[in-house]
Design a protein around this motif. Structure first.
Motif, PDB file in Angstrom:
ATOM      1  N   VAL A   1       0.970  -1.229   0.027  1.00 55.39           N
ATOM      2  CA  VAL A   1       0.000  -0.014  -0.021  1.00 55.39           C
ATOM      3  C   VAL A   1       0.999   1.287   0.054  1.00 55.39           C
ATOM      4  CG1 VAL A   1      -1.873   1.497   1.400  1.00 55.39           C
ATOM      5  CG2 VAL A   1      -1.892  -1.182   1.103  1.00 55.39           C
ATOM      6  N   ILE A   2       2.095   1.252   0.804  1.00 52.97           N
ATOM      7  CA  ILE A   2       2.925   2.559   0.942  1.00 52.97           C
ATOM      8  C   ILE A   2       3.694   2.614  -0.454  1.00 52.97           C
ATOM      9  CG2 ILE A   2       4.947   3.271   1.912  1.00 52.97           C
ATOM     10  CD1 ILE A   2       4.277   1.627   4.475  1.00 52.97           C
ATOM     11  N   GLU A   3       3.847   1.652  -1.242  1.00 49.24           N
ATOM     12  CA  GLU A   3       4.630   1.755  -2.630  1.00 49.24           C
ATOM     13  C   GLU A   3       3.331   2.312  -3.426  1.00 49.24           C
ATOM     14  OE1 GLU A   3       6.781  -0.684  -4.774  1.00 49.24           O
ATOM     15  OE2 GLU A   3       8.408  -1.176  -3.419  1.00 49.24           O
ATOM     16  N   ARG A   4       2.059   1.991  -3.468  1.00 51.36           N
ATOM     17  CA  ARG A   4       1.326   2.404  -4.288  1.00 51.36           C
ATOM     18  C   ARG A   4       0.913   3.936  -3.924  1.00 51.36           C
ATOM     19  NH1 ARG A   4      -2.228  -1.188  -3.386  1.00 51.36           N
ATOM     20  NH2 ARG A   4      -3.693  -0.170  -2.129  1.00 51.36           N
ATOM     21  N   ARG A   5       0.820   4.260  -2.862  1.00 52.49           N
ATOM     22  CA  ARG A   5       1.001   5.754  -2.415  1.00 52.49           C
ATOM     23  C   ARG A   5       2.130   6.392  -2.908  1.00 52.49           C
ATOM     24  NH1 ARG A   5      -1.559   4.893   3.803  1.00 52.49           N
ATOM     25  NH2 ARG A   5      -3.430   4.078   3.062  1.00 52.49           N
ATOM     26  N   LEU A   6       3.396   6.031  -2.964  1.00 56.00           N
ATOM     27  CA  LEU A   6       4.579   6.669  -3.387  1.00 56.00           C
ATOM     28  C   LEU A   6       4.445   6.927  -4.831  1.00 56.00           C
ATOM     29  CD1 LEU A   6       7.205   4.768  -0.898  1.00 56.00           C
ATOM     30  CD2 LEU A   6       6.696   7.320  -1.304  1.00 56.00           C
ATOM     31  N   LYS A   7       4.138   5.709  -5.535  1.00 57.11           N
ATOM     32  CA  LYS A   7       3.883   6.009  -7.110  1.00 57.11           C
ATOM     33  C   LYS A   7       2.983   6.921  -7.477  1.00 57.11           C
ATOM     34  CE  LYS A   7       5.127   1.215  -7.812  1.00 57.11           C
ATOM     35  NZ  LYS A   7       4.729  -0.226  -8.229  1.00 57.11           N
ATOM     36  N   GLY A   8       1.726   6.975  -6.692  1.00 53.26           N
ATOM     37  CA  GLY A   8       0.822   8.305  -6.870  1.00 53.26           C
ATOM     38  C   GLY A   8       1.349   9.482  -6.682  1.00 53.26           C
ATOM     39  N   ALA A   9       2.092   9.703  -5.463  1.00 53.79           N
ATOM     40  CA  ALA A   9       2.562  10.866  -5.325  1.00 53.79           C
ATOM     41  C   ALA A   9       3.735  11.308  -6.322  1.00 53.79           C
ATOM     42  CB  ALA A   9       3.302  10.881  -3.958  1.00 53.79           C
ATOM     43  N   ALA A  10       4.495  10.372  -6.838  1.00 55.78           N
ATOM     44  CA  ALA A  10       5.492  10.485  -7.933  1.00 55.78           C
ATOM     45  C   ALA A  10       4.958  11.090  -9.232  1.00 55.78           C
ATOM     46  CB  ALA A  10       6.301   9.590  -8.239  1.00 55.78           C
ATOM     47  N   SER A  11       3.758  10.205  -9.710  1.00 52.54           N
ATOM     48  CA  SER A  11       2.964  10.650 -10.934  1.00 52.54           C
ATOM     49  C   SER A  11       2.126  12.178 -10.663  1.00 52.54           C
ATOM     50  CB  SER A  11       1.903   9.591 -11.330  1.00 52.54           C
ATOM     51  OG  SER A  11       0.905   9.318 -10.106  1.00 52.54           O
TER      52      SER A  11
END
Length: 614
Positions: free
Chosen positions: A510-520
């Motif tokens: 879940v944390i990785e998914r949030r990091l990817k969303g913040a990056a994009s």
């Protein structure tokens, strides 16, 4: 902080008083303020005097003293009177410092406006509890006794004989405790005539405080008159030497939930009414079951069973919330079933039983305040947070966070420490104390509503029945993110987000998914809990993911030990971030694709290149 149930009025003198009165009213400390167009001060105050719990005057002490002189009656009926200077430097209780709550209100006002409460009572000067007032903070009601004699003896340094028969004993841990070496085991006759202070459910000789620990079980015929219930309760309590002030609430069968006299009795005395179905009451063992009642109501007992059931629920700590296996002592009947019948001109009949709970219970008197200590410095606390801390009886929190606020704690406020990882137990303890009728501060670091205790405390609060819920308030604080941004310059001028890298409560996927969303989305990102000894690799992975949406030259701020003596800030880039310098005391602030560093300052423009600025 039970301002909603107390009527505080305010008036001011001189052109500078209005701003202070407005500030106090906006904070909820004043219900009524004399307007400039209203009648003169003397008749206005005389009109409100009898209904006020406290009078707050902004002006000079001498002027206010002359104004209230004709209105002063006695200690039992007069409101508290406080004087605040227009600049808020000093708050002086002139009248009702103890019994009317003036000293405590002065502490609240001083905390809110950044002033100093000037308490002139003998107890305050010696750092002792005011014997005729301290029980209010512990959820108790004042009983009978020669309080003047007791206070004179205490002021002279003579310790009162103390006997505690009920209620919370945590107050004995206070630095301001005046009970000395008495443990309640000595006989009063051996105390050489010292005045007695008795804490418990019974009336009698000495000065009395009454914790809310008695539960009245009541059954009645349909449309029974209210005087029948009033007389039955009064006689039942009096014959057993029990104090009305010690009543916590009423219990009955749910079929009586619309009974006018029962509802009126509860409302008239402020007693919560617990209602139970027949199956619940039938499962309670009672000394006087009745077959006739069983045929009519579906349970062999209403009064005795309801009293025992209510007392048992109130005496049960939040073990299921705290995750412990502690149990309270079983309740016992002090008054077995007795019957009251209608007199001339009245209707109906009723039954009464009285049970004693193992613990006090009064959530309608208590409150839970979620307070963030901020990043560290006390001067960064808001007036609202300071006021909450000043108004509470017990502070619950992790020791390090309590240490940050320790300079604000008074000798009459209790400190309860918990371990760092035992957040659920701390929340349960704080809620449990508030259910007992205390005002409690549950303290987090930073902002309690941002990675703090507010969410867990609210979840547990919502699990409670409505009758068991104390007042619940979250006081906004200052987060590490805000202080880091202020130290660095202006990095939060565009959209931003926070992400915790701790996977103790959140799966790493879940944390990785949030990091990817913040990056994009090209957000400025604040990383909390970035790196620990047990998970040193996650920060590197987070930087890798954020680097997919922004250049390696993107500025990164490392802010460690913010607001403390060891504070250290350093600017880096995504490509040169020294991960080994990061630990759990560090906040990592990653800029977006337009963030830059200029002259040692980190700034994120309000808009992107080519966009029109608002």
């Amino acid at each position: 902080m039970s301002d909603t149930t107390r009527r505080h009025i305010g008036l001011g003198f001189g052109p500078t008083a209005a701003a202070m009165l407005q500030r106090l009213r906006q904070a909820g400390l004043l219900a009524v303020v004399r307007g400039p167009e209203e009648e003169a001060s003397a008749p206005w105050l005389a009109r409100h005097w009898g209904s006020a719990d406290a009078v707050v005057a902004v002006g000079a002490c001498g002027l206010v003293t002359r104004l209230i002189a004709p209105l002063i009656g006695d200690k039992q009926s007069d409101p508290a009177v406080l004087v605040v200077d227009p600049r808020g430097r000093f708050v002086v209780p002139l009248l009702g410092g103890h019994g009317a709550g003036g000293d405590r209100l002065a502490e609240e006002i001083a905390a809110l406006v950044g002033g100093q409460a000037v308490l002139t009572g003998a107890g305050a000067g010696l750092g002792r509890l005011p014997l005729d007032a301290f029980g209010q903070a512990w959820g108790w009601r004042l009983g009978t006794g020669d309080w003047r004699e007791l206070m004179v003896e205490a002021a002279g340094g003579r310790r009162p004989f103390l006997r505690q028969e009920g209620g919370s004993t945590l107050w004995q841990e206070l630095e301001a405790n005046v009970s000395g070496d008495d443990d309640g085991s000595q006989d009063e006759s051996s105390q050489q005539g010292r005045a007695a202070l008795v804490i418990g459910p019974r009336s009698g000789a000495g000065c009395r405080w009454h914790p809310p620990s008695l539960w009245l079980g009541i059954g009645c015929e349909r449309d029974t008159s209210l005087p029948v219930l009033e007389r039955l309760v009064a006689e039942g309590l009096e014959q057993q030497g029990l104090a009305r002030e010690a009543v916590a609430g009423l219990g009955s069968i749910d079929r009586k939930g619309d009974e006018p006299a029962l509802l009126a009795l509860a409302a008239q005395h402020g007693w919560p009414l617990r209602l139970y179905d027949a199956a619940t009451l039938a499962a309670v063992a009672v000394p006087h079951p009745s077959e006739a009642v069983a045929r009519e109501m579906g349970t062999p007992s209403v009064a005795e069973a309801a009293a025992l059931q209510a007392a048992g629920e109130a005496g049960r700590p939040l073990t299921e919330l705290a995750g412990t296996d502690q149990d309270g002592t079983a309740p016992r009947l002090l008054v077995e079933k007795r019957i009251g019948r209608a007199a001339s001109g009245e209707r109906g009949a009723a039954t009464l039983a009285v049970a004693l709970a193992d613990r006090q219970w009064a959530p309608q008197r208590g409150s839970l305040h979620l307070v963030g200590s901020g990043p560290g410095p006390i001067d960064l606390l808001s007036g609202d947070a300071r006021r909450a801390l000043a108004s509470t009886t017990v502070w619950v929190g992790y020791g390090l966070y309590l240490d940050l606020l320790e300079p604000l704690r008074r000798p009459d406020q209790l400190r309860r420490e918990g371990r760092l990882t035992e957040e659920r137990a701390r929340c349960a303890e704080a809620l449990d104390l508030a259910r007992q009728g205390l005002d409690v501060a549950l303290i987090s670091s930073g902002d309690s509503g941002i990675y703090g205790m507010a969410g867990l405390a609210l979840e547990l609060w919502l699990q409670l029945p409505v009758l068991d819920r104390p007042a619940f308030t979250v006081h906004p604080g200052l987060s590490a993110l805000q202080l880091a941004a202020a130290r660095a310059g202006a990095p939060l001028m565009h959209d931003f987000c926070t992400i915790s890298l701790s996977d103790r409560l959140t799966p790493w996927e879940v944390i990785e998914r949030r990091l990817k969303g913040a990056a994009s989305g090209d957000f400025v990102v604040a990383l909390y809990n970035p790196r620990s000894l047990g998970r040193p690799w996650q920060l590197g992975r987070a930087i890798e993911l954020l680097g997919e949406g922004r250049p390696a030259s993107t500025p990164v701020l490392l802010a460690r030990q913010l607001g403390r003596a060891e504070e250290a800030l350093s600017l880096h880039t995504l490509g040169t971030l020294p991960e080994d310098q990061v630990d759990m005391l560090t906040l990592v602030l990653v800029g977006n694709s337009s963030t830059r560093v200029q002259d040692g300052r980190m700034v994120t423009p309000r808009g992107y290149p080519g966009a029109a600025l608002a």
